[in-house]
Design a protein around this motif. Structure first.
Motif, mmCIF file in Angstrom:
data_model
loop_
_atom_site.group_PDB
_atom_site.id
_atom_site.type_symbol
_atom_site.label_atom_id
_atom_site.label_comp_id
_atom_site.label_asym_id
_atom_site.label_seq_id
_atom_site.Cartn_x
_atom_site.Cartn_y
_atom_site.Cartn_z
ATOM 1 N N SER A 353 29.280 19.906 18.669
ATOM 2 C CA SER A 353 29.893 19.545 19.953
ATOM 3 C C SER A 353 30.809 20.664 20.438
ATOM 4 N N LEU A 354 31.550 21.261 19.515
ATOM 5 C CA LEU A 354 32.425 22.370 19.887
ATOM 6 C C LEU A 354 31.607 23.563 20.373
ATOM 7 N N LEU A 355 30.466 23.791 19.739
ATOM 8 C CA LEU A 355 29.575 24.869 20.170
ATOM 9 C C LEU A 355 29.034 24.587 21.577
ATOM 10 N N GLY A 356 28.719 23.326 21.850
ATOM 11 C CA GLY A 356 28.271 22.959 23.195
ATOM 12 C C GLY A 356 29.353 23.195 24.234
ATOM 13 N N ALA A 357 30.603 22.874 23.899
ATOM 14 C CA ALA A 357 31.716 23.115 24.825
ATOM 15 C C ALA A 357 31.874 24.601 25.105
ATOM 16 N N GLY A 358 31.789 25.403 24.038
ATOM 17 C CA GLY A 358 31.895 26.846 24.216
ATOM 18 C C GLY A 358 30.762 27.401 25.068
ATOM 19 N N GLY A 359 29.544 26.860 24.883
ATOM 20 C CA GLY A 359 28.406 27.286 25.687
ATOM 21 C C GLY A 359 28.602 26.959 27.155
ATOM 22 N N CYS A 360 29.104 25.768 27.447
ATOM 23 C CA CYS A 360 29.355 25.382 28.840
ATOM 24 C C CYS A 360 30.376 26.316 29.485
ATOM 25 N N LEU A 361 31.460 26.595 28.772
ATOM 26 C CA LEU A 361 32.497 27.469 29.322
ATOM 27 C C LEU A 361 31.953 28.877 29.564
ATOM 28 N N SER A 362 31.151 29.375 28.632
ATOM 29 C CA SER A 362 30.570 30.715 28.792
ATOM 30 C C SER A 362 29.667 30.771 30.013
ATOM 31 N N VAL A 363 28.819 29.767 30.171
ATOM 32 C CA VAL A 363 27.887 29.754 31.301
ATOM 33 C C VAL A 363 28.647 29.637 32.620
ATOM 34 N N MET A 364 29.736 28.886 32.647
ATOM 35 C CA MET A 364 30.535 28.759 33.862
ATOM 36 C C MET A 364 31.005 30.126 34.344
ATOM 37 N N PHE A 365 31.522 30.936 33.421
ATOM 38 C CA PHE A 365 31.988 32.258 33.812
ATOM 39 C C PHE A 365 30.829 33.188 34.148
ATOM 40 N N LEU A 366 29.692 32.995 33.488
ATOM 41 C CA LEU A 366 28.528 33.819 33.804
ATOM 42 C C LEU A 366 27.999 33.517 35.207
ATOM 43 N N ILE A 367 27.967 32.250 35.585
ATOM 44 C CA ILE A 367 27.440 31.857 36.887
ATOM 45 C C ILE A 367 28.348 32.348 38.011
ATOM 46 N N ASN A 368 29.655 32.046 37.901
ATOM 47 C CA ASN A 368 30.575 32.429 38.975
ATOM 48 C C ASN A 368 32.012 32.338 38.469
ATOM 49 N N PRO A 369 32.611 33.455 38.055
ATOM 50 C CA PRO A 369 33.989 33.416 37.532
ATOM 51 C C PRO A 369 34.983 32.875 38.552
ATOM 52 N N THR A 370 34.811 33.253 39.823
ATOM 53 C CA THR A 370 35.744 32.792 40.860
ATOM 54 C C THR A 370 35.673 31.279 41.030
ATOM 55 N N ALA A 371 34.444 30.755 41.082
ATOM 56 C CA ALA A 371 34.274 29.305 41.218
ATOM 57 C C ALA A 371 34.801 28.579 39.987
ATOM 58 N N THR A 372 34.648 29.182 38.816
ATOM 59 C CA THR A 372 35.162 28.576 37.584
ATOM 60 C C THR A 372 36.677 28.436 37.644
ATOM 61 N N ILE A 373 37.339 29.510 38.062
ATOM 62 C CA ILE A 373 38.808 29.478 38.157
ATOM 63 C C ILE A 373 39.243 28.483 39.229
ATOM 64 N N ALA A 374 38.530 28.449 40.353
ATOM 65 C CA ALA A 374 38.862 27.497 41.423
ATOM 66 C C ALA A 374 38.731 26.061 40.933
ATOM 67 N N ALA A 375 37.637 25.777 40.219
ATOM 68 C CA ALA A 375 37.438 24.430 39.682
ATOM 69 C C ALA A 375 38.530 24.080 38.674
ATOM 70 N N ALA A 376 38.910 25.043 37.830
ATOM 71 C CA ALA A 376 39.965 24.796 36.831
ATOM 72 C C ALA A 376 41.294 24.484 37.506
ATOM 73 N N ILE A 377 41.607 25.211 38.582
ATOM 74 C CA ILE A 377 42.863 24.964 39.305
ATOM 75 C C ILE A 377 42.855 23.573 39.928
ATOM 76 N N ILE A 378 41.717 23.178 40.507
ATOM 77 C CA ILE A 378 41.616 21.842 41.120
ATOM 78 C C ILE A 378 41.784 20.750 40.069
ATOM 79 N N VAL A 379 41.088 20.900 38.935
ATOM 80 C CA VAL A 379 41.177 19.901 37.866
ATOM 81 C C VAL A 379 42.610 19.826 37.324
ATOM 82 N N LEU A 380 43.248 20.980 37.119
ATOM 83 C CA LEU A 380 44.621 20.996 36.618
ATOM 84 C C LEU A 380 45.567 20.354 37.620
ATOM 85 N N GLY A 381 45.365 20.643 38.906
ATOM 86 C CA GLY A 381 46.225 20.045 39.931
ATOM 87 C C GLY A 381 46.111 18.529 39.948
ATOM 88 N N ILE A 382 44.889 18.007 39.851
ATOM 89 C CA ILE A 382 44.700 16.547 39.831
ATOM 90 C C ILE A 382 45.335 15.948 38.581
#
Length: 700
Positions: A353-382
């Motif tokens: 499960s931890l490996l799956g979490a790491g894979g998801c995080l890696s792919v997020m940054f590979l797809i779009n680092p800016t969108a990843t950071i934006a999504a993280a800020i929104i989730v943290l704000g909520i």
């Protein structure tokens, strides 16, 4: 799959494409394993992924992920209906894109509002169209007049392996469609693992077959240049269009079914304001969220009218991936903590499960680092917003187990021998009813300032309250302290007298090496209680607990405009070092931050002033205490007279107390109270701990 698979194959080549498919599916498969484990441990009700996360990590984290997940699904309805309309207008150019998308969105929502069962049955027709298109592709013909070599070099470009993987990954992110229908499933614990894993497996088989078929039917250049290459090589070319339409409509229906159910669960848990409670209502025996579906339809129609999906689509993908990441994290934490209540019938080692979490995080940054950071800020704000709402849940979650695990590890790591470098006051405060002796509570909070531990203790007469009543009173006091912003534990116990009860707490309160090292108590003003009070102080001293007695200021004593702390010092040994430590700790608190500390030393005559001032200044400088030296000449005056004169304008006076000895301690204490009458607030300090407090000052 229909529009991008050829592009992926043309740029990556057959071997790398199969590797990309395997890597992407592996991440989705690990997430599916985590979902299966969670689903077989708890009864998964409406809300799907939100329900799983909130019941494991708490409402704040669940809401922080669930709210973006809902909007991502609501926006996805528009994304898919616009995609359907775009492909439809390519075949029928006379159609208006926006109007077609609006009509499609309303029709999809109408199906969902009518009945979830009808919507699901509609999916069978859509799936038949997709199967027909795939069969037509497999039975198709190679492109004429081109050289086809599956093992040739791919098309030269600036694309890298990871950028191509990022383009393909959204093709494997549809596994939540069934999970979002959790409230409508007859047996979620059986259906969710079975359906999710079957979806991943089916998708993997199809995705491994398609590149092989394409590589033997077309050259890599044609695959890159023609988005609808599948239509050209299919047995029935228009079958591919049916597949494209089926895929978009299927995804749109899945989103319009899932989003309102997440919204319904969020509303029923009190995540949204009370005036939106109507969104949580259900209709009929199936409890279908029709109002929530209408609300979601409104959002989807607005997005269709705006039409700027290219701006939000990357962030939407990040919200889906964030959900997968958190689900993997939930499963890893639950399994790692090994809580007795976590007993899934489908078991997965936490490392996967931890490996799956790491894979998801890696792919997020590979797809779009800016969108990843934006999504993280929104989730943290909520999350921060929900945390301030102080939501109350009726269920436990894994956070408590996580803290218990950390506490257990830390307690066993702590040494039984006090450490001067890491010493801090852990206070046991005999406050009685805190609201009646609030200055004592304030002083405890100021002395620790979130660095030490505070326990407010109250002793009630034996038999006056049963254990249940004591627990209710403790809960009430905790709520009072929470509203006042005071971090403290509460302990209520009974005793034949307050002082006997205090002795019992001194002996029995604490866990392992983590026990209160300092007793804070208010002074007793009653002569009849003086003997018992002094016996308690002597008992605490014998138990190697430091004692701090806080004496309130007498009526009429003026308070200075600027806070001032007078420390009456007699050297480094015994009480002197602890008095300086406590004064320095007070300066860290909000209430005393602007205070000026004066270290006062009495000398017999003028001839001693210079040397005493030099020695005192040097000691303060070496110990790095923010204080000013103040040397006072006695001139044959009694100490009580000097004290009254020099500290009448202080905010707080800190004095040492003599250790209990052979003589009656009550006599000494009575004299001490007489000498300090008419003074401002006064703190009496008695060091008793098996620790060199001068070493604490030198280490600080």
């Amino acid at each position: 799959m229909y529009l991008r698979f050829g592009w992926v194959l043309g740029h990556a080549g057959l071997v790398n494409t199969l590797l990309i498919v395997t890597l992407c599916t592996a991440i989705t498969f690990l997430t599916a394993l985590s979902i299966a484990e969670i689903a077989t441990d708890q009864v998964v009700r409406a809300g799907g992924a939100y329900y799983m996360i909130s019941r494991s990590l708490g409402m704040e984290i669940g809401g922080a992920v669930g709210i973006p997940l809902y909007f991502a699904q609501a926006f996805s309805v528009a994304l898919y209906t616009l995609g359907f309309a775009e492909s439809l207008t390519q075949v029928f150019p006379q159609l208006n894109l926006t109007l077609t998308a609006l009509v499609t969105t309303v029709l999809v929502a109408t199906i969902a509002i009518t009945s979830a069962n009808i919507a699901i049955k509609t999916q069978y027709l859509i799936m038949a169209a997709i199967v027909f298109s795939l069969v037509s592709l497999i039975l198709g013909q190679p492109l004429p007049d081109v050289e086809i070599n599956p093992w040739s070099a791919p098309v030269a470009s600036d694309e890298t392996f990871w950028s191509i993987l990022a383009i393909f990954f959204p093709a494997v992110t549809g596994i939540m469609a069934g999970v979002n229908m959790s409230g409508d499933l007859r047996e979620p614990a059986r259906s969710i693992p079975k359906g999710t894993l079957a979806a991943v497996g089916t998708g993997y088989v199809i995705y491994m077959i398609i590149p092989v078929v394409l590589s033997y039917r077309a050259d890599f250049a044609s695959l890159v240049q023609d988005e609808l290459i599948m239509r050209r090589i299919s047995r029935v070319g228009d079958a591919i269009l049916l597949g494209v339409w089926g895929a978009t409509l299927s995804s749109a229906i899945g989103s319009i079914l899932g989003a309102p159910r997440v919204l319904q669960a969020l509303t029923r848990d009190g995540i949204f304001p009370h005036w939106l409670s109507w969104l949580g209502k259900g209709h009929g025996e199936a409890d279908e969220p029709r109002l929530g579906t209408l609300f979601t339809l409104g959002i989807a129609l607005a997005v269709v009218c705006v039409g700027q999906l290219n701006l939000v689509a990357p962030v939407l993908s990040m919200f889906f991936l964030t959900t997968y990441l958190v689900l993997n994290t939930v499963a890893a934490i639950e399994r790692f903590l090994q809580s007795p209540s976590f007993r899934p019938t489908f078991r997965v080692h936490w490392i996967w499960s931890l490996l799956g979490a790491g894979g998801c995080l890696s792919v997020m940054f590979l797809i779009n680092p800016t969108a990843t950071i934006a999504a993280a800020i929104i989730v943290l704000g909520i999350y921060l917003w929900l945390e301030r709402q102080e939501l109350e849940s009726t269920w436990g979650d894994a956070r408590r187990g996580f803290w218990l695990m950390l506490i257990r590890t830390a307690l066993y790591k702590l040494s039984d021998t006090p450490d001067a470098k890491n010493w801090r006051p852990h206070l046991l405060v005999f406050s009685g009813a805190p609201t009646r002796r609030w200055p004592l509570v304030q002083m405890a909070s100021d002395l620790t300032h979130n660095r030490g531990l505070v326990t407010l203790a109250s002793i009630v007469p034996e038999g006056s309250r049963d254990r249940s009543q004591q627990s209710n009173l403790e809960k009430t006091l905790r709520e009072v302290l929470k509203k006042a912003g005071v971090q403290a534990f509460v302990r209520i116990t009974s005793g034949s007298t307050p002082f006997e009860g205090a002795k019992q707490l001194v002996d029995g309160y604490g866990l392992g090496p983590l026990t209160p090292n300092t007793i804070l108590v208010g002074q007793t003003g009653s002569l009849k209680n003086c003997q018992g009070f002094c016996e308690m102080v002597s008992y605490c001293h014998a138990a190697r607990r430091n004692v701090v007695v806080l004496r309130a200021a007498d009526q009429g004593v003026p308070q200075p405009f600027l806070p001032r702390i007078d420390v009456w010092w007699s050297g480094m040994k015994d009480n002197g070092a602890l008095m300086l430590i406590l004064a320095d700790q007070l300066l860290l608190s909000e209430r005393w931050r602007q205070a000026q500390v004066y270290v006062k030393l009495v000398v017999p005559d003028e001839a001693s002033v210079a040397a005493a001032h030099t020695n005192l200044s040097q000691a303060i400088r070496q110990l790095r205490i923010e204080a000013k030296p103040d040397v006072i000449v006695a001139r044959n005056r009694a100490f009580s007279e000097i004290l009254q004169t020099a500290s009448r304008n202080a905010s707080l006076v800190i004095l040492g107390m003599a250790a209990p000895g052979a003589d009656p301690y009550s006599d000494y204490y009575t004299q001490l109270q007489a000498r300090t009458q008419h003074l401002p607030q006064t703190m009496f300090v008695l060091a008793a701990q098996d620790l060199s407090f001068i070493d604490v000052l030198r280490q600080t």
